[in-house]
Design an enzyme around this catalytic site. Structure first.
Site, short mmCIF file in Angstrom:
data_model
loop_
_atom_site.label_atom_id
_atom_site.label_comp_id
_atom_site.label_asym_id
_atom_site.label_seq_id
_atom_site.Cartn_x
_atom_site.Cartn_y
_atom_site.Cartn_z
CG HIS A 244 -2.00 0.95 1.26
ND1 HIS A 244 -2.28 1.86 0.18
CD2 HIS A 244 -3.06 1.17 2.31
CE1 HIS A 244 -3.56 2.48 0.62
NE2 HIS A 244 -3.83 2.41 1.88
CG HIS B 236 -3.82 0.75 -8.26
ND1 HIS B 236 -5.24 0.67 -8.15
CD2 HIS B 236 -3.44 1.86 -7.49
CE1 HIS B 236 -5.61 1.68 -7.15
NE2 HIS B 236 -4.39 2.12 -6.73
CG ASP C 200 2.91 4.36 -3.80
OD1 ASP C 200 2.08 3.61 -3.82
OD2 ASP C 200 3.02 5.44 -3.02
#
Ligand code: SDX
Length: 431
Positions: A266, A307, A365
């Site tokens: 995450h 994702h 990210d």
């Protein structure tokens, strides 16, 4: 549209069960299974891949079309034209603030930036090299010990002041984590600075020297805050909602959300991306790492790729890639080796059948770590930066759940695979 129905036939002779179909403003329809348990049937969906846990009006994702909306506004427009206070007000109240609303909001946020002085002693209990996310879980959770007097969830004023305290104090605690880890004195917040400039001041100023804020860096950090602010019912937001559904303190709920965000699958991925790029080291090593990521026997995954929802490009990654170019150019780091490795890794992976068939694209990210690294923020603080941004999303989602008159405590059921009933065996008769 007329009341649509779905029908479930369990194939066990009891006939078809009729289930209402509900339609949202956008996105997939949902089958309303709330009454299914009356038929002594549960649904089974570990990881909630196909489950809507709530109805919400705050953000919307279309993973196929790379769409992310905050209260209907496209993330690209907000990242380009809004500031973080605009976005925070929008997520909390549902509309962009007018001039007087924004002035009042910014003034109230700045009035809550200090933490109770007794909280400073809590830091002394941590080792200086404790991971800042571990310290943040403890410090944000500790806020619940200071504000237990105004926590009637049914009271709008109580919820509102808790929201201001969270939005305002989390950056202060975040900067204190960093200062504590490097043995420098804490920097008190300054109400004359903007939200982002104040955070950079608390992070990098010292009693001996002010920190001159580079406007390009400050704007890039503000975009990172905007892009990370909310994201539907992700793991950490769902954690905050589930904890809050019992009426628990919002500070304790957000501490639980921080714990969930810390995971490398995450929010912890941004730190893991930088570690991965550093491990790859040079573009010549990329092909070996790609092979490892594709090997089902090798636990290595390309951090920053893939994702649960985006099965196309994460729109936030696109904004951050452009921002990376600008900041590295501004700081004369354009030939930054890690950035070159990232660009080449992205190019090779997006040309590889393994990633394309599994729709594994760079996510938010992948570039955020590079940007934060270029700003001089250490990698163990990357997820703390994500925490600052996501605190407004967690708070808005918590507030939406807490103000729902139909709120129920979250209590999932299970598919039981354990033993059938059996009698106790006294110790002297056990094998
Ligand atoms: C965030 O939910 C949110 O909205 C989160 C977030 C937010 O704003 O809150 O967007 C923030 O958490 C972004 C994600 C950051 N995480 C990472 O970058 C970690 C690396 N990514 C993976 O761990 C993974 O992609 C997940 C966890 C993000 C998604 O996992 P899923 O949806 O459960 O998919 P999966 O694990 O079932 O993978 C499907 C297939 C598998 O291969 P097969 O079994 O089909 O052969 O894709 C493979 C996986 O092995 N796969 C990868 C991969 N991610 C998935 N293979 C190599 N590298 C990867 N990164």
């Amino acid at each position: 549209m007329a009341d649509r129905k779905a029908y479930l036939d369990m194939g066990d002779g009891r006939g078809k069960i009729e289930l209402p179909v509900l339609e949202g403003t956008m996105g997939p329809d949902v089958v309303d299974i709330r009454n299914l348990s009356r038929h002594n049937i549960f649904t089974y969906d570990p990881g909630f891949v196909s489950t809507a846990s709530c109805s919400s009006s705050i953000s919307f994702i279309d993973g196929e079309k790379s769409i992310l909306l905050y209260r209907g506004y496209p993330i690209e427009q907000l990242a380009d034209q809004a500031d973080f206070m605009d976005v925070s007000y929008l997520l909390m109240h549902g509309e962009l603030p007018n001039r007087s609303e924004k002035e009042r909001f910014v003034s109230r946020v700045s009035k809550h930036t200090m933490v109770h002085d007794q909280m400073l002693t809590f830091f002394r209990g941590f080792r200086r090299d404790a991971h800042p996310m571990a310290v943040m879980v403890g410090m944000v959770g500790a806020l619940s010990a200071f504000y237990h007097d105004s926590l009637d969830m049914a009271n709008f004023q109580h919820r509102e002041v808790a929201a201001y305290r969270l939005i305002s104090k989390v950056p202060t605690l975040a900067a204190m984590c960093y200062k504590y880890s490097i043995g420098q004195p804490f920097q008190y917040p300054r109400n004359d600075l903007s939200y982002v400039a104040n955070f950079l001041h608390m992070m990098f100023a010292t009693p001996c020297a002010a920190y001159p804020v580079n406007p390009v860096v400050a704007r890039a950090l503000e975009q990172i805050f905007i892009l990370h602010a909310d994201h539907e019912q992700n793991a950490s937001t769902s954690t905050v909602r589930l904890a809050g559904s019992s009426g628990a303190s919002p500070f304790a709920c957000v501490a639980a959300g921080i714990a969930s965000l810390w995971g490398p699958a995450h929010g912890g991925a941004n730190e893991a991306v930088l570690d991965m790029l550093t491990q790859i080291g040079d573009v010549s090593n990329i092909k070996d790492f790609i092979q490892r990521a594709k090997d089902p026997k090798d636990p290595f995954r390309l951090m920053g790729f893939g994702h649960r929802v985006y099965k196309n490009y994460d729109p936030r990654a696109s904004v951050l890639r452009d921002s990376c170019h600008q900041v590295l150019d501004e700081l004369s780091l354009e030939d930054n080796r890690l950035f070159q490795v990232a660009l080449e890794l992205e190019k090779i992976a997006l040309d590889d059948d393994y990633f394309m068939t599994r729709k594994l694209y760079p996510n938010v990210d992948f570039y955020s770590g590079l940007l934060l690294h270029a700003m001089g923020i250490p990698s163990n603080m990357f997820t703390v930066i994500f925490t600052i941004a996501r605190t407004i999303g967690w708070t808005a989602q918590w507030n939406e759940m807490a103000s729902d008159p139909d709120r129920k405590i979250g209590r999932p059921r299970q598919l039981y695979m354990g033993n059938e009933p059996r009698d106790f065996v006294p110790l002297d008769r056990r094998a």
